[in-house]
Scaffold this active site. Structure first.
Site, PDB file in Angstrom:
ATOM      1  N   ASP A 134      89.656  13.398 -46.816  1.00  0.00           N
ATOM      2  CA  ASP A 134      88.904  13.976 -45.690  1.00  0.00           C
ATOM      3  C   ASP A 134      87.970  15.076 -46.189  1.00  0.00           C
ATOM      4  O   ASP A 134      88.234  15.713 -47.207  1.00  0.00           O
ATOM      5  CB  ASP A 134      89.865  14.620 -44.685  1.00  0.00           C
ATOM      6  CG  ASP A 134      90.613  13.603 -43.829  1.00  0.00           C
ATOM      7  OD1 ASP A 134      90.304  12.405 -43.911  1.00  0.00           O
ATOM      8  OD2 ASP A 134      91.508  14.024 -43.081  1.00  0.00           O
ATOM      9  N   ARG A 184      83.284   7.113 -46.013  1.00  0.00           N
ATOM     10  CA  ARG A 184      83.351   7.282 -44.554  1.00  0.00           C
ATOM     11  C   ARG A 184      82.242   8.254 -44.149  1.00  0.00           C
ATOM     12  O   ARG A 184      82.151   9.358 -44.671  1.00  0.00           O
ATOM     13  CB  ARG A 184      84.709   7.875 -44.160  1.00  0.00           C
ATOM     14  CG  ARG A 184      84.802   8.199 -42.671  1.00  0.00           C
ATOM     15  CD  ARG A 184      85.966   9.150 -42.363  1.00  0.00           C
ATOM     16  NE  ARG A 184      87.246   8.611 -42.726  1.00  0.00           N
ATOM     17  CZ  ARG A 184      88.329   9.385 -42.929  1.00  0.00           C
ATOM     18  NH1 ARG A 184      88.267  10.695 -42.833  1.00  0.00           N
ATOM     19  NH2 ARG A 184      89.474   8.830 -43.253  1.00  0.00           N
TER      20      ARG A 184
HETATM   21  C1  LIG Z   1      87.926   7.981 -38.476  1.00  0.00           C
HETATM   22  C2  LIG Z   1      87.333   9.355 -38.397  1.00  0.00           C
HETATM   23  C3  LIG Z   1      87.551  10.248 -39.426  1.00  0.00           C
HETATM   24  C4  LIG Z   1      86.967  11.512 -39.399  1.00  0.00           C
HETATM   25  N1  LIG Z   1      87.112  12.351 -40.480  1.00  0.00           N
HETATM   26  C5  LIG Z   1      86.450  13.521 -40.485  1.00  0.00           C
HETATM   27  C6  LIG Z   1      86.437  14.353 -41.642  1.00  0.00           C
HETATM   28  O1  LIG Z   1      87.037  14.048 -42.685  1.00  0.00           O
HETATM   29  N2  LIG Z   1      85.731  15.516 -41.580  1.00  0.00           N
HETATM   30  C7  LIG Z   1      85.043  15.905 -40.449  1.00  0.00           C
HETATM   31  O2  LIG Z   1      84.399  16.956 -40.455  1.00  0.00           O
HETATM   32  N3  LIG Z   1      85.069  15.140 -39.332  1.00  0.00           N
HETATM   33  C8  LIG Z   1      85.748  13.976 -39.325  1.00  0.00           C
HETATM   34  N4  LIG Z   1      85.725  13.202 -38.192  1.00  0.00           N
HETATM   35  C9  LIG Z   1      85.232  13.769 -36.899  1.00  0.00           C
HETATM   36  C10 LIG Z   1      83.741  13.574 -36.741  1.00  0.00           C
HETATM   37  O3  LIG Z   1      83.070  14.378 -37.662  1.00  0.00           O
HETATM   38  C11 LIG Z   1      83.290  13.942 -35.311  1.00  0.00           C
HETATM   39  O4  LIG Z   1      83.584  15.274 -35.048  1.00  0.00           O
HETATM   40  C12 LIG Z   1      83.911  13.093 -34.222  1.00  0.00           C
HETATM   41  O5  LIG Z   1      84.099  11.781 -34.629  1.00  0.00           O
HETATM   42  C13 LIG Z   1      83.009  13.078 -32.965  1.00  0.00           C
HETATM   43  O6  LIG Z   1      81.757  12.535 -33.290  1.00  0.00           O
HETATM   44  P1  LIG Z   1      81.228  11.093 -32.786  1.00  0.00           P
HETATM   45  O7  LIG Z   1      80.542  10.462 -33.934  1.00  0.00           O
HETATM   46  O8  LIG Z   1      82.317  10.322 -32.179  1.00  0.00           O
HETATM   47  O9  LIG Z   1      80.075  11.445 -31.761  1.00  0.00           O
HETATM   48  P2  LIG Z   1      80.035  12.317 -30.438  1.00  0.00           P
HETATM   49  O10 LIG Z   1      78.599  12.380 -30.076  1.00  0.00           O
HETATM   50  O11 LIG Z   1      80.780  13.593 -30.612  1.00  0.00           O
HETATM   51  O12 LIG Z   1      80.813  11.427 -29.408  1.00  0.00           O
HETATM   52  C14 LIG Z   1      80.334  10.206 -28.906  1.00  0.00           C
HETATM   53  C15 LIG Z   1      81.209   9.762 -27.760  1.00  0.00           C
HETATM   54  O13 LIG Z   1      82.518   9.484 -28.262  1.00  0.00           O
HETATM   55  C16 LIG Z   1      83.523   9.987 -27.379  1.00  0.00           C
HETATM   56  N5  LIG Z   1      84.253  11.076 -28.054  1.00  0.00           N
HETATM   57  C17 LIG Z   1      83.961  11.652 -29.242  1.00  0.00           C
HETATM   58  N6  LIG Z   1      84.883  12.582 -29.578  1.00  0.00           N
HETATM   59  C18 LIG Z   1      85.775  12.589 -28.561  1.00  0.00           C
HETATM   60  C19 LIG Z   1      86.962  13.315 -28.313  1.00  0.00           C
HETATM   61  N7  LIG Z   1      87.418  14.224 -29.171  1.00  0.00           N
HETATM   62  N8  LIG Z   1      87.637  13.060 -27.173  1.00  0.00           N
HETATM   63  C20 LIG Z   1      87.213  12.136 -26.300  1.00  0.00           C
HETATM   64  N9  LIG Z   1      86.094  11.412 -26.473  1.00  0.00           N
HETATM   65  C21 LIG Z   1      85.373  11.631 -27.588  1.00  0.00           C
HETATM   66  C22 LIG Z   1      82.793  10.476 -26.159  1.00  0.00           C
HETATM   67  O14 LIG Z   1      82.696   9.398 -25.272  1.00  0.00           O
HETATM   68  C23 LIG Z   1      81.438  10.842 -26.708  1.00  0.00           C
HETATM   69  O15 LIG Z   1      80.435  10.805 -25.730  1.00  0.00           O
HETATM   70  C24 LIG Z   1      86.234  11.914 -38.243  1.00  0.00           C
HETATM   71  C25 LIG Z   1      86.006  11.009 -37.215  1.00  0.00           C
HETATM   72  C26 LIG Z   1      86.532   9.744 -37.279  1.00  0.00           C
HETATM   73  C27 LIG Z   1      86.237   8.786 -36.185  1.00  0.00           C
END
Ligand SMILES: Cc1cc2nc3c(=O)[nH]c(=O)nc-3n(C[C@H](O)[C@H](O)[C@H](O)COP(=O)(O)OP(=O)(O)OC[C@H]3O[C@@H](n4cnc5c(N)ncnc54)[C@H](O)[C@@H]3O)c2cc1C
Length: 304
Positions: A134, A184
């Site tokens: 991560d 990722r």
């Molecule tokens: C498999 C995976 C691994 C990850 N690993 C890391 C990492 O190592 N380091 C790091 O900094 N970040 C990590 N993240 C988190 C990532 O950086 C984002 O903060 C998170 O995924 C929200 O961004 P999004 O791309 O979904 O877009 P967004 O624009 O935030 O969300 C898009 C849509 O997804 C839904 N959504 C998103 N988040 C949520 C939530 N928490 N609760 C409910 N609905 C939600 C909503 O419908 C939203 O409108 C990871 C995410 C995933 C999916």
């Protein structure tokens, strides 16, 4: 504003301890965390593997002692033994945080975390699965990528994570798009200053698209970690000519979309955290969506 406040609360040891010891919070936290113990987490993983893949995260970060770092490492070794023994290694990998393995400790923390990560990679290889490292806040980016490079010498399938909100990431994608490189791509979950990160949503999304193009045009294995429908559609368009990639989403977030993608023949991996040290992870999930905060507060107040 709310997001910054939540992310700063996530770093408070006092709040963390109070929340993690509160029985009230647990049912709400369970939406995002697969229980406190390994048995429960493996049961959830098994259910998910019916149509998806899984990356399991033993919750913990910012370890403050060598003993804690050893405990975190042992937890992963036990997890991997169970994944192997229960025949799930073809569908279940693990995600690790270097700060949980001791990276921030003084006097050799980086080396300690790299050694601990190498032990976990060795155990993962012996049971037939992989490890993804991560990415944490910006102060750790260089050291984390350096550790991934070191781990890949012996374990070339070690996954890296890049955060599209960082201005540097397009260049990192180009560097990490070589043959077999598992990367990722996520938007990024920490509160970073505009000197190093895009803070405007549209800018982050545009960066994600640029980064994704680099990875999809490269020779590696892109892991498209987002719940954003527009970016998922964009990834589908880019990937039309390429089968070799996967979508990744968090446990508890858009589960119907996860199943729909899997049913449509896409490879979907669910990031599945478990354990008692849930507070910082949970606060980042609240910060991503203000509605989660209301859900959390309502559930706490409705219990009084
Ligand atoms: C498999 C995976 C691994 C990850 N690993 C890391 C990492 O190592 N380091 C790091 O900094 N970040 C990590 N993240 C988190 C990532 O950086 C984002 O903060 C998170 O995924 C929200 O961004 P999004 O791309 O979904 O877009 P967004 O624009 O935030 O969300 C898009 C849509 O997804 C839904 N959504 C998103 N988040 C949520 C939530 N928490 N609760 C409910 N609905 C939600 C909503 O419908 C939203 O409108 C990871 C995410 C995933 C999916």
């Amino acid at each position: 504003m709310l997001r910054s406040a939540l992310l700063s609360a996530a770093r408070s040891p006092g709040l963390r301890s109070a929340a993690e010891h509160s029985a009230l919070a647990r049912p709400v936290v369970d939406r995002f965390v697969a229980g406190a113990d390994l048995d429960r987490a493996l049961a959830v993983a098994r259910q998910l593997t019916a149509d998806r893949f899984v990356s399991m995260d033993h919750l913990g970060e910012n370890t403050t002692s060598r003993a804690q770092a050893e405990d975190a490492t042992s937890a992963y070794l036990s997890l991997l033994d169970r994944v192997g023994a229960e025949g799930m290694a073809d569908r279940v990998e693990v995600s690790i945080k270097l700060s949980a393995l001791g990276a921030a400790l003084p006097n050799g923390g980086a080396e300690l975390a790299t050694d601990n990560a190498a032990s976990i990679c060795a155990r993962a290889a012996s049971v037939g699965t992989t490890v993804t490292v991560d990415m944490e806040d910006r102060t750790t980016t260089d050291a984390t990528l350096e550790t991934v490079r070191a781990l890949r010498r012996d374990f070339p399938d070690t996954g890296a994570v890049l955060q599209a909100y960082l201005r540097r990431t397009e260049a990192d994608c180009a560097e990490l798009a070589g043959p077999g490189s598992r990367v990722r791509l996520c938007k990024g979950a920490y509160d970073e200053p505009s000197s190093v990160a895009y803070r405007d949503r549209a800018e982050v999304d545009a960066s994600y698209r640029r980064c994704l193009r680099v990875l999809m045009n490269g020779q590696g294995y892109p892991m498209v970690a987002t719940h954003d429908p527009a970016l998922i559609t964009y990834a589908e368009e880019l990937a039309a000519a390429r089968g070799n990639f996967e979508f990744q989403m968090l446990y508890g977030v858009r589960p119907r979309a996860q199943r729909a993608l899997a049913q449509a023949g896409r490879r979907v991996r669910v990031y599945l955290p478990y354990g008692s040290a849930w507070f910082p992870y949970f606060m980042r999930r609240l910060g991503e969506r203000p509605a989660n905060m209301m859900f959390f507060l309502r559930s706490l107040t409705s219990r009084h």
